[in-house]
Design a protein around this motif. Structure first.
Motif, PDB file in Angstrom:
ATOM      1  N   VAL A  70       7.402   3.787   0.563  1.00  0.00           N
ATOM      2  CA  VAL A  70       6.134   3.382   1.182  1.00  0.00           C
ATOM      3  C   VAL A  70       5.930   4.137   2.495  1.00  0.00           C
ATOM      4  CG1 VAL A  70       4.890   1.469   2.273  1.00  0.00           C
ATOM      5  CG2 VAL A  70       6.080   1.104   0.097  1.00  0.00           C
ATOM      6  N   GLU A  95       0.665  -4.103   3.316  1.00  0.00           N
ATOM      7  CA  GLU A  95       0.852  -4.943   2.127  1.00  0.00           C
ATOM      8  C   GLU A  95       1.998  -4.408   1.259  1.00  0.00           C
ATOM      9  OE1 GLU A  95      -1.892  -6.021  -1.669  1.00  0.00           O
ATOM     10  OE2 GLU A  95      -2.877  -6.115   0.293  1.00  0.00           O
ATOM     11  N   LYS A  96       2.038  -3.088   1.082  1.00  0.00           N
ATOM     12  CA  LYS A  96       3.119  -2.478   0.300  1.00  0.00           C
ATOM     13  C   LYS A  96       4.468  -2.665   0.989  1.00  0.00           C
ATOM     14  CE  LYS A  96       0.269   1.104  -1.800  1.00  0.00           C
ATOM     15  NZ  LYS A  96      -0.070   2.540  -1.763  1.00  0.00           N
ATOM     16  N   ALA A 114      12.500   1.273  -1.878  1.00  0.00           N
ATOM     17  CA  ALA A 114      11.059   1.068  -2.044  1.00  0.00           C
ATOM     18  C   ALA A 114      10.341   1.154  -0.697  1.00  0.00           C
ATOM     19  CB  ALA A 114      10.784  -0.277  -2.714  1.00  0.00           C
ATOM     20  N   GLY A 119       5.644  -6.051   0.277  1.00  0.00           N
ATOM     21  CA  GLY A 119       5.955  -6.283  -1.126  1.00  0.00           C
ATOM     22  C   GLY A 119       7.143  -5.498  -1.653  1.00  0.00           C
ATOM     23  N   ALA A 120       7.586  -4.501  -0.904  1.00  0.00           N
ATOM     24  CA  ALA A 120       8.706  -3.666  -1.365  1.00  0.00           C
ATOM     25  C   ALA A 120       9.957  -4.526  -1.496  1.00  0.00           C
ATOM     26  CB  ALA A 120       8.935  -2.528  -0.380  1.00  0.00           C
ATOM     27  N   PRO A 135      -3.459  -1.560   3.444  1.00  0.00           N
ATOM     28  CA  PRO A 135      -2.752  -1.436   2.165  1.00  0.00           C
ATOM     29  C   PRO A 135      -1.279  -1.030   2.338  1.00  0.00           C
ATOM     30  CG  PRO A 135      -4.924  -0.423   2.012  1.00  0.00           C
ATOM     31  CD  PRO A 135      -4.703  -0.760   3.459  1.00  0.00           C
ATOM     32  N   THR A 136      -0.988  -0.221   3.331  1.00  0.00           N
ATOM     33  CA  THR A 136       0.404   0.167   3.578  1.00  0.00           C
ATOM     34  C   THR A 136       1.211  -1.041   4.045  1.00  0.00           C
ATOM     35  OG1 THR A 136      -0.201   2.454   4.085  1.00  0.00           O
ATOM     36  CG2 THR A 136       1.928   1.686   4.908  1.00  0.00           C
TER      37      THR A 136
END
Length: 154
Positions: A144, A130-131, A140, A134-135, A127-128
């Protein structure tokens, strides 16, 4: 050790146009050398020498090029997200788009390993990753990465 102890958050790049592994390493080292006030040539030589031992493309689109640098007084980390994934000869064969450059003083053996472990904890958490992908801004991405630090510290 936490990312916040060695990552240069002010130098994060969100869309570095590398094109290939050699250009990526040159660009990342140039940026780090500029931030550290050091000559980029020996830094690049150290990072390339480490790559000759085996790719630092650790899988899942992440690479952690690293090296020991004479004249460096502390562990230094730089994070860049590439504009387009590149072939990095990663262990899983996937292209790389997230890069942590890690530089250490020659005598920082244990601290170097702790910094690598801190990065490894982040990149093992899907999940990290992915973030991170996406940032949309440097701020952003910092959020993260700091969030990953907090999760790992808990």
């Amino acid at each position: 050790m936490q990312l916040s102890e060695f990552i240069d958050f002010d130098a994060i790049k969100t869309a570095l146009p590398a094109g290939n592994k050699r250009v990526l390493l040159q660009q990342a080292v140039q940026l780090a050398a500029q931030r550290l006030g050091l000559d980029p040539a020996p830094i690049l030589a150290s990072v390339i020498e480490r790559e000759r031992l085996g790719s630092t493309g650790f899988g899942q689109g992440v690479a952690i090029p690293h090296g020991k640098v004479e004249g460096l007084t502390r562990i230094y980390g730089l994070f860049v997200r590439l504009a387009e994934p590149i072939d990095y000869k990663a262990v899983d064969g996937d292209k790389v788009d997230l890069v942590f450059l890690l530089l250490s003083p020659p005598d920082a053996g244990a601290e170097h390993l702790k910094a690598l472990a801190a990065i490894s904890r982040v990149i093992r958490h899907a999940p990290t990753l992915e973030k991170m992908r996406g940032a949309r801004s440097g701020d952003a991405l910092v959020a993260v990465l700091l969030g990953a630090d907090e999760r790992d510290a808990a």
